[in-house]
Design a protein around this motif. Structure first.
Motif, PDB file in Angstrom:
ATOM      1  N   THR A  64     -38.728 -43.600 -66.718  1.00 42.62           N
ATOM      2  CA  THR A  64     -38.013 -43.544 -65.436  1.00 42.62           C
ATOM      3  C   THR A  64     -38.204 -44.876 -64.718  1.00 42.62           C
ATOM      4  OG1 THR A  64     -39.947 -42.611 -64.301  1.00 42.62           O
ATOM      5  CG2 THR A  64     -38.351 -41.046 -65.230  1.00 42.62           C
ATOM      6  N   CYS A  65     -38.021 -44.884 -63.419  1.00 43.66           N
ATOM      7  CA  CYS A  65     -38.200 -46.079 -62.590  1.00 43.66           C
ATOM      8  C   CYS A  65     -39.660 -46.529 -62.610  1.00 43.66           C
ATOM      9  CB  CYS A  65     -37.767 -45.762 -61.165  1.00 43.66           C
ATOM     10  SG  CYS A  65     -38.038 -47.085 -59.962  1.00 43.66           S
ATOM     11  N   CYS A  66     -39.879 -47.840 -62.513  1.00 45.35           N
ATOM     12  CA  CYS A  66     -41.249 -48.370 -62.494  1.00 45.35           C
ATOM     13  C   CYS A  66     -41.903 -48.252 -61.119  1.00 45.35           C
ATOM     14  CB  CYS A  66     -41.262 -49.832 -62.947  1.00 45.35           C
ATOM     15  SG  CYS A  66     -40.482 -50.988 -61.780  1.00 45.35           S
ATOM     16  N   GLY A  67     -41.107 -47.942 -60.088  1.00 42.09           N
ATOM     17  CA  GLY A  67     -41.658 -47.788 -58.748  1.00 42.09           C
ATOM     18  C   GLY A  67     -41.628 -49.036 -57.898  1.00 42.09           C
ATOM     19  N   GLN A  68     -40.974 -50.090 -58.406  1.00 44.44           N
ATOM     20  CA  GLN A  68     -40.956 -51.357 -57.669  1.00 44.44           C
ATOM     21  C   GLN A  68     -40.315 -51.217 -56.283  1.00 44.44           C
ATOM     22  OE1 GLN A  68     -39.004 -55.841 -57.909  1.00 44.44           O
ATOM     23  NE2 GLN A  68     -38.685 -54.429 -59.596  1.00 44.44           N
ATOM     24  N   LEU A  69     -39.185 -50.549 -56.227  1.00 47.18           N
ATOM     25  CA  LEU A  69     -38.481 -50.403 -54.955  1.00 47.18           C
ATOM     26  C   LEU A  69     -39.352 -49.695 -53.926  1.00 47.18           C
ATOM     27  CD1 LEU A  69     -35.873 -50.665 -53.293  1.00 47.18           C
ATOM     28  CD2 LEU A  69     -35.156 -48.461 -54.249  1.00 47.18           C
ATOM     29  N   HIS A  70     -40.049 -48.656 -54.372  1.00 48.86           N
ATOM     30  CA  HIS A  70     -40.908 -47.901 -53.460  1.00 48.86           C
ATOM     31  C   HIS A  70     -42.061 -48.777 -52.955  1.00 48.86           C
ATOM     32  CE1 HIS A  70     -38.953 -45.331 -56.386  1.00 48.86           C
ATOM     33  NE2 HIS A  70     -39.074 -44.297 -55.582  1.00 48.86           N
ATOM     34  N   ALA A  71     -42.745 -49.412 -53.893  1.00 49.55           N
ATOM     35  CA  ALA A  71     -43.918 -50.211 -53.534  1.00 49.55           C
ATOM     36  C   ALA A  71     -43.541 -51.395 -52.642  1.00 49.55           C
ATOM     37  CB  ALA A  71     -44.619 -50.704 -54.791  1.00 49.55           C
ATOM     38  N   ASN A  72     -42.444 -52.066 -52.974  1.00 45.62           N
ATOM     39  CA  ASN A  72     -42.028 -53.229 -52.192  1.00 45.62           C
ATOM     40  C   ASN A  72     -41.562 -52.863 -50.792  1.00 45.62           C
ATOM     41  OD1 ASN A  72     -42.579 -54.800 -54.391  1.00 45.62           O
ATOM     42  ND2 ASN A  72     -40.455 -55.274 -54.896  1.00 45.62           N
ATOM     43  N   SER A  73     -41.156 -51.598 -50.624  1.00 47.09           N
ATOM     44  CA  SER A  73     -40.663 -51.146 -49.323  1.00 47.09           C
ATOM     45  C   SER A  73     -41.753 -50.477 -48.490  1.00 47.09           C
ATOM     46  CB  SER A  73     -39.486 -50.170 -49.522  1.00 47.09           C
ATOM     47  OG  SER A  73     -38.434 -50.794 -50.226  1.00 47.09           O
TER      48      SER A  73
ATOM     49  N   ARG B  97     -46.028 -46.920 -51.047  1.00 47.94           N
ATOM     50  CA  ARG B  97     -46.880 -47.028 -52.230  1.00 47.94           C
ATOM     51  C   ARG B  97     -47.365 -45.679 -52.725  1.00 47.94           C
ATOM     52  NH1 ARG B  97     -50.197 -52.696 -51.144  1.00 47.94           N
ATOM     53  NH2 ARG B  97     -48.308 -53.964 -50.963  1.00 47.94           N
ATOM     54  N   ASP B  98     -47.599 -44.736 -51.826  1.00 49.54           N
ATOM     55  CA  ASP B  98     -48.007 -43.397 -52.275  1.00 49.54           C
ATOM     56  C   ASP B  98     -46.917 -42.756 -53.132  1.00 49.54           C
ATOM     57  OD1 ASP B  98     -50.411 -43.611 -50.998  1.00 49.54           O
ATOM     58  OD2 ASP B  98     -49.810 -42.468 -49.225  1.00 49.54           O
ATOM     59  N   GLU B  99     -45.651 -43.003 -52.746  1.00 55.36           N
ATOM     60  CA  GLU B  99     -44.533 -42.456 -53.509  1.00 55.36           C
ATOM     61  C   GLU B  99     -44.385 -43.151 -54.856  1.00 55.36           C
ATOM     62  OE1 GLU B  99     -43.887 -41.322 -49.314  1.00 55.36           O
ATOM     63  OE2 GLU B  99     -44.554 -43.129 -50.347  1.00 55.36           O
ATOM     64  N   ALA B 100     -44.877 -44.378 -54.960  1.00 54.12           N
ATOM     65  CA  ALA B 100     -44.795 -45.119 -56.219  1.00 54.12           C
ATOM     66  C   ALA B 100     -45.828 -44.653 -57.240  1.00 54.12           C
ATOM     67  CB  ALA B 100     -44.965 -46.619 -55.965  1.00 54.12           C
ATOM     68  N   LEU B 101     -46.931 -44.098 -56.774  1.00 59.60           N
ATOM     69  CA  LEU B 101     -48.035 -43.767 -57.672  1.00 59.60           C
ATOM     70  C   LEU B 101     -47.667 -42.817 -58.812  1.00 59.60           C
ATOM     71  CD1 LEU B 101     -51.018 -43.501 -55.153  1.00 59.60           C
ATOM     72  CD2 LEU B 101     -50.319 -45.443 -56.562  1.00 59.60           C
ATOM     73  N   PRO B 102     -46.908 -41.736 -58.560  1.00 58.86           N
ATOM     74  CA  PRO B 102     -46.534 -40.866 -59.691  1.00 58.86           C
ATOM     75  C   PRO B 102     -45.695 -41.599 -60.743  1.00 58.86           C
ATOM     76  CG  PRO B 102     -46.169 -39.737 -57.604  1.00 58.86           C
ATOM     77  CD  PRO B 102     -46.452 -41.176 -57.271  1.00 58.86           C
ATOM     78  N   LEU B 103     -44.885 -42.551 -60.297  1.00 63.74           N
ATOM     79  CA  LEU B 103     -44.063 -43.314 -61.236  1.00 63.74           C
ATOM     80  C   LEU B 103     -44.924 -44.255 -62.068  1.00 63.74           C
ATOM     81  CD1 LEU B 103     -41.118 -44.117 -58.800  1.00 63.74           C
ATOM     82  CD2 LEU B 103     -41.104 -42.471 -60.679  1.00 63.74           C
ATOM     83  N   VAL B 104     -45.925 -44.834 -61.438  1.00 64.75           N
ATOM     84  CA  VAL B 104     -46.857 -45.711 -62.161  1.00 64.75           C
ATOM     85  C   VAL B 104     -47.589 -44.917 -63.239  1.00 64.75           C
ATOM     86  CG1 VAL B 104     -48.900 -47.161 -61.956  1.00 64.75           C
ATOM     87  CG2 VAL B 104     -47.132 -47.248 -60.178  1.00 64.75           C
TER      88      VAL B 104
END
Length: 235
Positions: free
Chosen positions: A40-49, A52-59
């Motif tokens: 899926t998505c790497c979470g870049q958009l979430h982390a850069n915006s 970061r908590d929302e990016a963690l499951p993607l990581v």
């Protein structure tokens, strides 16, 4: 070596030909490439915006999906930079798979020892080094070395090549005026080369530049450099 392709969201949804070019290129060089369907998505958009908590499951999901592979290749400098630079900070247990994730030119030159992909591309081409690839990954001359070996190519320098195109993900939305001014500078520089094609390692940046060129009525096309490296007979 067990090798996987991480296609990225933009390429999967908008530029699938780039992912196909990477697979075609690597197969031509004698390497099998797997495509894990669970990615899926790497979470870049979430982390850069700032999410970061929302990016963690993607990581964590990325680390799980690509754990079985010896190397992961992606045709995106920005997504490769997200994985390599931020994954070890956000989720330390993802550091191992992050270290095995490579932007295409890194995999070809540093891991596979390739400088000539056997490509043929009889066009005048300028290359734009994108910010994440240049400033975070430190790709340097790798993409240019690969492009210089392409048969028939007329590779010309891009004035102000190291200047940002103004995309920067949500930067282009939040700072539209500044982004548009940067884009105009990049488009003028690209057109000044007399090139037929502007290449780069990120389709997101090429989409931004291509939009500016199209609105200006320019005939200059934007092409991901993976598609150039995969072009030619036997591709």
């Amino acid at each position: 070596m067990r090798l996987a392709l991480f296609i990225t969201c933009v390429n999967d949804l908008v530029y699938p030909a780039t992912g196909e070019a990477v697979v075609r290129l690597l197969r031509r060089l004698g390497h099998a490439v797997e495509f894990p369907g669970a990615q899926t998505c790497c979470g870049q958009l979430h982390a850069n915006s700032g999410y970061r908590d929302e990016a963690l499951p993607l990581v964590r999901h990325y680390a799980e999906v690509f754990a079985p592979y010896d190397a992961v290749v992606t045709p995106s400098g920005s997504c490769a930079a997200m994985v390599r630079e931020w994954y070890p900070r956000l989720v330390p247990e993802a550091a191992d798979v992050a270290a095995r994730t490579y932007e295409l030119s890194e995999l070809l030159t540093d891991v596979l020892g390739v400088t000539d992909t056997g490509a043929s591309y009889p066009h005048r081409v300028a290359y734009h080094p994108t910010c994440h690839g240049m400033r975070v990954l430190g790709l340097g001359e790798r993409p240019l070395r690969l492009l210089r070996a392409v048969r028939g190519i007329d590779l010309v320098p891009l004035p102000g090549a190291e200047e940002c195109c103004g995309f920067g993900g949500t930067f282009a939305l939040k700072n539209a005026g500044v982004s548009a001014a940067m884009l105009a500078d990049k488009c003028r520089a690209a057109e000044s080369t007399g090139a037929d094609v502007l290449a780069a390692a990120d389709n997101s940046c090429l989409a931004h530049i291509g939009g500016g060129l199209s609105r200006a009525g320019s005939g200059l096309r934007t092409v991901h450099y993976a598609e150039i490296l995969a072009a030619g007979e036997g591709s």
